[in-house]
Enzyme design. Structure first.
Site, short mmCIF file in Angstrom:
data_model
loop_
_atom_site.label_atom_id
_atom_site.label_comp_id
_atom_site.label_asym_id
_atom_site.label_seq_id
_atom_site.Cartn_x
_atom_site.Cartn_y
_atom_site.Cartn_z
N LYS A 1 0.85 -1.19 0.00
CA LYS A 1 0.00 0.00 0.00
C LYS A 1 0.89 1.24 0.00
CE LYS A 1 -3.06 2.83 2.75
NZ LYS A 1 -3.60 3.11 4.10
N ALA B 1 -9.64 5.41 5.21
CA ALA B 1 -9.49 6.55 6.12
C ALA B 1 -10.81 7.28 6.34
CB ALA B 1 -8.44 7.55 5.62
N ASN C 1 -8.47 1.51 10.71
CA ASN C 1 -7.61 1.19 11.84
C ASN C 1 -8.13 1.87 13.10
OD1 ASN C 1 -5.14 0.06 13.03
ND2 ASN C 1 -4.52 2.19 13.26
#
Length: 266
Positions: free
Chosen positions: A109, A196, A218
């Site tokens: 990534k 995100a 995350n």
């Protein structure tokens, strides 16, 4: 050291990136958790098959310290090394070269950030680094702005997946530009993974309803009061959003439409 690609039933709703096929459409990170044990428990609860690894921040090489591999097993998860914390194309390329040397990883990534306050991607540097990595044989999933024009440029340059942000990294604001995410999903012939900004389960479901192939998160899991339970919620949200997308939502109407026919009323 890449995890083996699992056997996939052709009847299942799967997705493929760089020739590797997966059942789970939820990708989770390996940062901000209390410890690696909690991280591993959350990844299992999420049903994830891919975990991102910040090569510059997570211990994957020092056996004298707790190592991620001892908890999040490479034979259970596909590791996706990323370039978190890189602000130039040179930094990002160097980081991924080191990752390939350390673990043999070639599915990676790429993220090249513009400034530490917003962590928005520097798209010019990102595109430049992508072209170099592709020329070196990497399969590159690319963190990018929610700009359909740049998303097309990334795909044309050989990106294995397009990863537009929903909102700034770690903000938990949810998807701010649904129109652009939908446009990118519609135009792309490679997987689109919202990356995100997800804060809660409904955000993940929305991303999937817009046509994304997957969701990466995350902070939304790691900073929840109960990360393992939130991971489970995210698993169900991604599945629900995907099912809703495949089902095809009803048309929106300006006025009410009765649920039961009016004809034949007593």
């Amino acid at each position: 050291m890449n995890a083996p690609t699992p056997h996939i039933d052709s009847a299942e709703d799967t997705w493929t990136v760089a020739g590797r096929t997966f059942r789970s459409r939820l990708i989770v990170g390996t940062g901000k958790y209390r410890d690696y044990a909690q991280n591993a428990a959350a990844a299992e609860a999420a049903g994830a098959e891919i975990v991102t690894v910040a090569v510059r921040r997570v211990n994957i090489s020092d056996p004298n310290q707790p190592m991620l591999m001892d908890y999040v097993k490479p034979d259970r998860f596909t590791y996706l090394p990323n370039t978190a914390g890189c602000f130039t194309g040179e930094e990002a390329v160097r980081t991924l070269r080191l990752a390939r040397e350390a673990g043999g990883w070639d599915l990676v990534k790429l993220e090249v950030l513009s400034d530490p306050k917003t962590l928005y991607p520097d798209m010019e540097e990102t595109l430049r680094a992508l072209k170099l990595l592709v020329s070196e044989g990497f399969a590159v999933m690319v963190y990018c702005s929610d700009d359909p024009v740049y998303a097309r440029k990334l795909e044309d340059a050989g990106a294995a997946a397009i990863m537009p942000l929903g909102a700034p990294i770690g903000s938990g604001l949810g998807i701010q530009n649904k129109i652009n995410i939908a446009l990118i999903a519609q135009q792309s012939s490679v997987p689109v993974v919202v990356d995100a900004g997800v804060g809660t389960a409904s955000d993940a479901a929305i991303g999937m309803e817009l046509g994304a192939q997957g969701i990466l998160m995350n902070t939304a899991i790691a900073e929840a009061k109960d990360p393992v339970r939130m991971a489970k919620a995210m698993k169900h949200a991604v599945i629900a959003g995907r099912e809703a997308f495949l089902a095809g939502r009803m048309a929106k109407r300006m006025y009410a439409d009765p649920s039961s026919p009016l004809a034949g009323l007593i």
